[in-house]
Structures are given as structure tokens and as C-alpha cells.
Design a protein around this motif. Structure first.
Motif, short mmCIF file in Angstrom:
data_model
loop_
_atom_site.label_atom_id
_atom_site.label_comp_id
_atom_site.label_asym_id
_atom_site.label_seq_id
_atom_site.Cartn_x
_atom_site.Cartn_y
_atom_site.Cartn_z
N ASN A 272 6.89 -2.53 7.14
CA ASN A 272 6.10 -1.48 7.80
C ASN A 272 5.14 -0.95 6.74
O ASN A 272 5.57 -0.44 5.71
CB ASN A 272 7.01 -0.36 8.31
CG ASN A 272 6.27 0.70 9.12
OD1 ASN A 272 5.18 0.45 9.65
ND2 ASN A 272 6.86 1.88 9.23
N GLN A 273 3.84 -1.11 6.98
CA GLN A 273 2.83 -0.65 6.00
C GLN A 273 2.31 0.70 6.45
O GLN A 273 1.80 0.83 7.57
CB GLN A 273 1.69 -1.68 5.91
CG GLN A 273 0.71 -1.32 4.81
CD GLN A 273 -0.42 -2.33 4.66
OE1 GLN A 273 -1.58 -1.97 4.81
NE2 GLN A 273 -0.10 -3.57 4.35
N VAL A 274 2.44 1.70 5.59
CA VAL A 274 2.18 3.09 5.98
C VAL A 274 1.47 3.88 4.87
O VAL A 274 1.53 3.52 3.70
CB VAL A 274 3.51 3.80 6.35
CG1 VAL A 274 3.96 3.44 7.75
CG2 VAL A 274 4.61 3.48 5.36
N GLU B 83 -5.74 -1.40 -15.25
CA GLU B 83 -4.97 -0.16 -15.34
C GLU B 83 -3.82 -0.18 -14.33
O GLU B 83 -2.68 0.16 -14.67
CB GLU B 83 -5.88 1.06 -15.07
CG GLU B 83 -5.11 2.37 -15.14
CD GLU B 83 -5.96 3.61 -15.00
OE1 GLU B 83 -7.20 3.50 -14.90
OE2 GLU B 83 -5.37 4.71 -14.98
N ASN B 84 -4.09 -0.60 -13.12
CA ASN B 84 -3.05 -0.58 -12.09
C ASN B 84 -1.91 -1.53 -12.45
O ASN B 84 -0.73 -1.24 -12.21
CB ASN B 84 -3.64 -0.92 -10.71
CG ASN B 84 -4.70 0.09 -10.31
OD1 ASN B 84 -4.78 1.18 -10.89
ND2 ASN B 84 -5.54 -0.26 -9.34
N ALA B 85 -2.26 -2.68 -13.05
CA ALA B 85 -1.22 -3.64 -13.44
C ALA B 85 -0.30 -3.04 -14.50
O ALA B 85 0.87 -3.42 -14.60
CB ALA B 85 -1.86 -4.92 -13.95
N SER C 185 2.49 -1.94 11.09
CA SER C 185 1.82 -0.97 10.23
C SER C 185 1.61 0.31 11.01
O SER C 185 1.37 0.27 12.22
CB SER C 185 0.48 -1.56 9.76
OG SER C 185 -0.23 -0.62 8.99
N ASN C 186 1.71 1.43 10.30
CA ASN C 186 1.53 2.75 10.92
C ASN C 186 2.56 3.02 12.01
O ASN C 186 2.26 3.69 13.00
CB ASN C 186 0.11 2.90 11.47
CG ASN C 186 -0.94 2.86 10.37
OD1 ASN C 186 -0.91 3.69 9.46
ND2 ASN C 186 -1.83 1.88 10.42
N PHE C 187 3.78 2.52 11.84
CA PHE C 187 4.85 2.76 12.81
C PHE C 187 5.72 3.92 12.35
O PHE C 187 6.24 3.92 11.23
CB PHE C 187 5.71 1.51 12.99
CG PHE C 187 5.22 0.58 14.09
CD1 PHE C 187 3.86 0.31 14.22
CD2 PHE C 187 6.11 -0.02 14.98
CE1 PHE C 187 3.40 -0.53 15.24
CE2 PHE C 187 5.65 -0.86 15.99
CZ PHE C 187 4.29 -1.12 16.12
N TYR D 144 0.20 2.26 1.63
CA TYR D 144 -1.25 2.08 1.55
C TYR D 144 -1.94 3.36 1.10
O TYR D 144 -1.35 4.44 1.16
CB TYR D 144 -1.82 1.48 2.84
CG TYR D 144 -1.96 2.35 4.07
CD1 TYR D 144 -2.85 3.42 4.14
CD2 TYR D 144 -1.25 2.04 5.22
CE1 TYR D 144 -3.01 4.17 5.29
CE2 TYR D 144 -1.41 2.78 6.40
CZ TYR D 144 -2.29 3.85 6.41
OH TYR D 144 -2.46 4.60 7.56
N SER D 145 -3.17 3.21 0.61
CA SER D 145 -3.94 4.33 0.04
C SER D 145 -3.11 5.11 -0.99
O SER D 145 -3.04 6.35 -0.93
CB SER D 145 -4.46 5.28 1.14
OG SER D 145 -5.22 4.58 2.09
N PRO D 146 -2.50 4.42 -1.96
CA PRO D 146 -1.62 5.13 -2.91
C PRO D 146 -2.37 6.10 -3.82
O PRO D 146 -1.75 6.98 -4.41
CB PRO D 146 -1.00 3.98 -3.73
CG PRO D 146 -1.98 2.86 -3.62
CD PRO D 146 -2.56 2.97 -2.25
#
Ligand code: NAP
Length: 280
Positions: free
Chosen positions: A160-162, A247-249, A138-140, A189-191
Motif C-alpha cells: 500500500n503506497q501512501v 544524499e538520499n542514498a 495506493s492511497n488505501f 510517498y512524498s517523504p
């Protein structure tokens, strides 16, 4: 909608559920929201030992009780715990909090003091034992990914989570292309910008609303569909409320036209490639 989580990976929901700070809201509501998300197909559930010092994992453990097989469960080890022995201890703590015997994917939260080769050897040992089914980072940034590939060898890094949202598209410059070349899933992440979503009265907000109206959708659903428009990308909005999860679904099946994508691209400019990868 589900898609392969990296080359040869399992089918995973394109939109998932984050859980940073979930322990700070109403616990019963958070558990109900996570369960509702599972019902609606938001089966990609993200947590970390860092979140609430394990309390986020404990909430998720309650939400998935009796439904473990429905979830694609991701947790993360803190960089200072990512030594050979530390990874094992952290993973076992996470498994206890989550009340499960395995993680679908285990990530190094960000780069820290321990050599990547040591962390990855620990991940591989856990994989051999079936305690993690896959692992990643993550964060790479691009150069971190080069080093990681060198340390791990081909075909080992799942994800890779970014950071990725409409106003922070830096990963489009090099990180997404790198991951696509190497068959690695990208998790955004944090979309919603960690609660920095365009105001409905702003020009950007009005554009999202106009595109949303054409689909009978909402601005947030349009944002999620834009972020996951490439087959390599997944998004994990955090929602502690059932109405937000519902809502997100609704974004799971939303596909934007090329013209709509071009209009969003123009309204939220990519900008120049930053010197280092943004993270929060
Ligand atoms: P986010 O998902 O961008 O935004 C979360 C905020 O949006 C919450 O306040 C939530 O409210 C609100 N929200 C969600 N759905 C909504 C909806 N449909 N309508 C209105 N508001 C809505 O922020 P994030 O939590 O930073 O990022 C998501 C996840 O990514 C985290 O939870 C975590 O799992 C992961 N993450 C990973 C890293 C890393 O370093 N790897 C860093 C940051 C985040 P409610 O909670 O009140 O519903």
C-alpha cells in the motif's frame, strides 16, 4: 539496506527513487541521477502511467536500459483505466514505455469507479502471465484495505503506497498497523513533503540538524531514517539531481537511536486521526 517487501516478499531497497514530475527537469540529468541511484543501491524505482502521461516511464526506461535486473520497478494504473480490459491495456503501455517485459509491482493509483474485484482479477491475470510479479494498492485507508482484503483474499496484496512525511504521519494511526498485521509493505510517498521540508533555521530544522551532526549525516537523511524506522516501511524520495540522489542514498544505512526517534516524535507530533486518509 534492503528488507523484505511484505511477508515473504523479495528484498527491496528501503530507500528508493520516485519520479513524479521528473520529465519536467533536464532529461539527461534525470537519467544520470536515476543511474547513480542504481549504482548506490536505490533500486526501488517508482513511476506511474499518470506521470507526464508516460514520459516519466520513458525516462526510467532509458535509465534502466541494460540494468533491468538491478531494479525493483513499480508502476501504477489510473483508477479510470482499472477495468478488466483497461488494466491490461495500461500495463502493456507501461511496459512499452519502460522497455521491459515485467513490472516488479503494479499498483492501483487510488480508488476509482471500477469494482476492486475486477481490478484485482486483472492484476492476477497479468501475474499469471509474468507481466507483473506482484501487485498492490495506493492511497488505501483502513476501511479500503478491509474491502481489498475481502476482494483479493489473503496473501495477494503486496503493498500500500501512501503519503508519509514528518509533518503528515496519519498512516501511523491505523494504516501501518493494518499493513503489518497482514504482511503488506508500506511505501511512503512524498517523504520530503513534496518539497515542504523543515527550514534549517526553524526549531524542527535545528533538531534534525543536531541529530544529523551526531551521525555525520544530513537532516534529510535523518528524516528518511525516521520514516523507515519500522521494518514494514519503504520510502521513495524523488530527486532529479545526482547530488540529491547521493544524499538520499546516504540514508540507506542510517539507524537512529531510540532517544533520537523520541525527540523527532515530539518535535513532529502525530496529531489526531483524521476522518479520511490524506493524499496528494
Ligand atoms: P518528495 O520526494 O517528498 O520531494 C521531492 C522534492 O525534493 C524534489 O523537489 C526534489 O528535488 C527534492 N529533493 C529530493 N532529494 C533532495 C535532497 N537530498 N536535497 C534537497 N532536495 C531534495 O516528493 P514527491 O515527488 O511528491 O514524492 C516522491 C515520489 O512518491 C513521487 O515522485 C512519486 O514517485 C511517488 N508519489 C506517489 C503518489 C501516489 O499517489 N501513489 C503521490 C505522490 C508521490 P530535485 O528533483 O530537484 O532533485
Amino acid at each position: 539496506m534492503q528488507r523484505a517487501f511484505g511477508a515473504g516478499g523479495p528484498a527491496v531497497s528501503v530507500i528508493g527513487q520516485g519520479s513524479w514530475y521528473i520529465e519536467q527537469g533536464d532529461r539527461r540529468e534525470a537519467i544520470a541521477a536515476l543511474k547513480r541511484g542504481l549504482d548506490l543501491g536505490l533500486t526501488h524505482i517508482d513511476t506511474a502511467e499518470m506521470y507526464g502521461d508516460g514520459r516519466s516511464e520513458a525516462i526510467i526506461g532509458e535509465a534502466i536500459a541494460g540494468r533491468r535486473d538491478e531494479a525493483f520497478l513499480v508502476s501504477k494504473v489510473l483508477p479510470h483505466n482499472a477495468s478488466r480490459q483497461g488494466v491490461r491495456a495500461a500495463c502493456e503501455r507501461s511496459l512499452r514505455q519502460l522497455k521491459t517485459d515485467r513490472l516488479d509491482c503494479y499498483l492501483l493509483h487510488w480508488r476509482g469507479p471500477h469494482p476492486l474485484a475486477e481490478t484485482f482479477a486483472a492484476f492476477e491475470a497479468l501475474k499469471q502471465e509474468g507481466k507483473v510479479l506482484s501487485w498492490g494498492v495506493s492511497n488505501f485507508d483502513e476501511d479500503d484495505l478491509d474491502e481489498a482484503l475481502e476482494a483479493a483474499g489473503k496473501g495477494r496484496i503486496a503493498c500500500n503506497q501512501v503519503l508519509y512525511h514528518l509533518r503528515e504521519r496519519a498512516i501511523e494511526h491505523a494504516v501501518i498497523p493494518w499493513c503489518e498485521r497482514n504482511g503488506i509493505a508500506v511505501t511512503a510517498y512524498s517523504p520530503f513533503g513534496h518539497d515542504d521540508f523543515p527550514e534549517s533555521g526553524s526549531a524542527q530544522g535545528r533538531l534534525l540538524a543536531e541529530i544529523a551532526a551526531a551521525h555525520g549525516a544530513t537532516a534529510r537523511q535523518v528524516a528518511l531514517a525516521f520514516l523507515t524506522r519500522r521494518a514494514s516501511v519503504f520510502a521513495i524520495p524523488k530527486a532529479g539531481r545526482t547530488a540529491h540522489v547521493e544524499e538520499n542514498a546516504g540514508a540507506l544505512e542510517l539507524v537512529l537511536t531510540a532517544e533520537q526517534i523520541a525527540r523527532i516524535d515530539a518535535a513532529f507530533p502525530l496529531g489526531r486521526k483524521p476522518h479520511s486518509l490524506p493524499m496528494i
